[in-house]
Write a protein that holds these residues in place. Structure first.
Motif, short mmCIF file in Angstrom:
data_model
loop_
_atom_site.label_atom_id
_atom_site.label_comp_id
_atom_site.label_asym_id
_atom_site.label_seq_id
_atom_site.Cartn_x
_atom_site.Cartn_y
_atom_site.Cartn_z
N TYR A 1 0.86 -1.00 -0.08
CA TYR A 1 -0.09 -0.01 0.12
C TYR A 1 0.91 1.47 0.08
N ALA A 2 0.53 2.03 -1.07
CA ALA A 2 1.55 3.19 -1.01
C ALA A 2 0.56 4.33 -0.59
N GLY A 3 -0.51 4.70 -0.98
CA GLY A 3 -1.39 5.74 -0.27
C GLY A 3 -0.61 7.05 -0.59
N VAL A 4 -0.49 7.78 0.38
CA VAL A 4 -0.05 9.15 0.26
C VAL A 4 1.74 9.20 0.48
N ILE B 1 -1.96 2.79 9.16
CA ILE B 1 -0.90 1.67 9.52
C ILE B 1 -0.80 0.74 8.26
N ALA B 2 -1.47 0.71 7.12
CA ALA B 2 -1.15 -0.14 5.96
C ALA B 2 -0.17 0.36 4.95
N GLU B 3 0.27 1.67 5.12
CA GLU B 3 1.03 2.49 4.37
C GLU B 3 2.37 1.60 4.30
N GLY B 4 2.98 1.41 3.13
CA GLY B 4 4.25 0.50 3.09
C GLY B 4 4.26 -1.10 3.36
N ALA C 1 0.05 -10.93 -12.49
CA ALA C 1 -1.10 -10.89 -12.76
C ALA C 1 -2.06 -10.78 -11.52
N PRO C 2 -3.09 -9.86 -11.41
CA PRO C 2 -3.94 -9.44 -10.19
C PRO C 2 -4.32 -10.71 -9.40
N THR C 3 -4.34 -10.90 -8.20
CA THR C 3 -5.02 -11.83 -7.58
C THR C 3 -6.06 -11.42 -6.46
N ALA C 4 -6.76 -11.95 -5.72
CA ALA C 4 -7.75 -11.54 -4.93
C ALA C 4 -7.28 -10.86 -3.87
N GLY C 5 -5.94 -10.97 -3.54
CA GLY C 5 -5.56 -10.09 -2.37
C GLY C 5 -4.79 -9.05 -2.65
N ARG C 6 -4.73 -8.44 -4.10
CA ARG C 6 -3.79 -7.22 -4.56
C ARG C 6 -4.60 -5.97 -4.36
N THR C 7 -3.44 -5.24 -3.88
CA THR C 7 -3.65 -3.85 -3.41
C THR C 7 -5.10 -3.58 -2.90
N ALA C 8 -5.31 -2.12 -2.65
CA ALA C 8 -6.45 -1.93 -1.97
C ALA C 8 -7.70 -2.00 -2.23
#
Length: 221
Positions: free
Chosen positions: A21-24, A88-91, A214-221
């Motif tokens: 998670y990159a966020g801001v 808390i998820a950033e990084g 390839a994308p998976t179900a747990g990918r990215t926010a």
């Protein structure tokens, strides 16, 4: 008179390659991301765009820079197009969060709107500011074609809200917007009317993005 908005996610960064998670956070484009930005510029030069808009987050600004040079446009930075703050998820990856904060991670997966990560921006608030910013861009550029460089989660939240899709389903309905891919909307002049979704996740350079995981179900926010 309608306005056409082409929404593009920024190029890849090291964190995105690792599904963090990159966020801001200020995470620069990696080599693939820089190549994607150049390829996006080539693609944009063969389209018709009157206006270029981008998020203030540096990775979006860096993605927009070669586009601006190719189109001869000065990018307009819109603060409300910044990515969602993930607290808390950033990084971190979702797998890491399932170990360090298992209850928060599972609650987020079950309903990311009702249970954002601790310290994170409310997805509902992020969606509201995103749609407000996009509506404002469309209203100020009625009848024109606008290229918008922003972020994966912010744009998915905006798409759900604007198209009338339950916000809590944003991860299911729009699993991910690919880096440097284009999603096109036709926005009517009537502010009360929803936009038309003309295209979703159109690659701007298949040769550059083909080697991405390839994308998976747990990918990215």
């Amino acid at each position: 008179m309608s306005t056409e908005l082409t929404l593009v996610r920024h190029g890849r960064t090291v964190w995105h390659a690792e599904n963090r998670y990159a966020g801001v956070s200020d995470v620069p484009l990696d080599d693939t991301g820089r190549a994607q930005a150049v390829a996006l510029a080539r693609w944009a030069a063969n389209q018709h765009f009157d206006v270029l808009v981008c998020s203030p987050v540096p990775r979006a600004v860096a993605t927009a820079a070669p586009v601006a040079a190719a189109l001869g446009l000065r990018p307009e930075v819109v603060t409300d197009l910044r990515e969602v703050d993930f607290g808390i998820a950033e990084g971190r990856t979702l797998a890491e969060l399932r170990v360090s904060h298992p209850e928060a991670a599972e609650a987020f997966v079950a309903d990311p709107v009702a249970h954002p990560f601790p310290g994170a921006e409310s997805p509902a608030a992020a969606a509201e500011r995103a749609v407000g910013a996009l509506r404002d861009v469309a209203a100020r550029n009625e009848g024109r074609s606008v290229l918008v460089v922003a972020h994966n989660t912010l744009l998915r939240l905006a798409l759900c809200t604007w198209l009338g899709i339950p916000l809590a389903r944003y991860r299911a309905v729009f699993p991910r917007l690919e880096n440097a891919a284009a999603t096109r909307l036709r926005v009517p002049a009537d502010a009360a009317a929803p936009p038309a979704l003309l295209a979703l996740n159109v690659p701007t350079s298949p040769a550059v993005t083909a080697d991405e995981p390839a994308p998976t179900a747990g990918r990215t926010a």
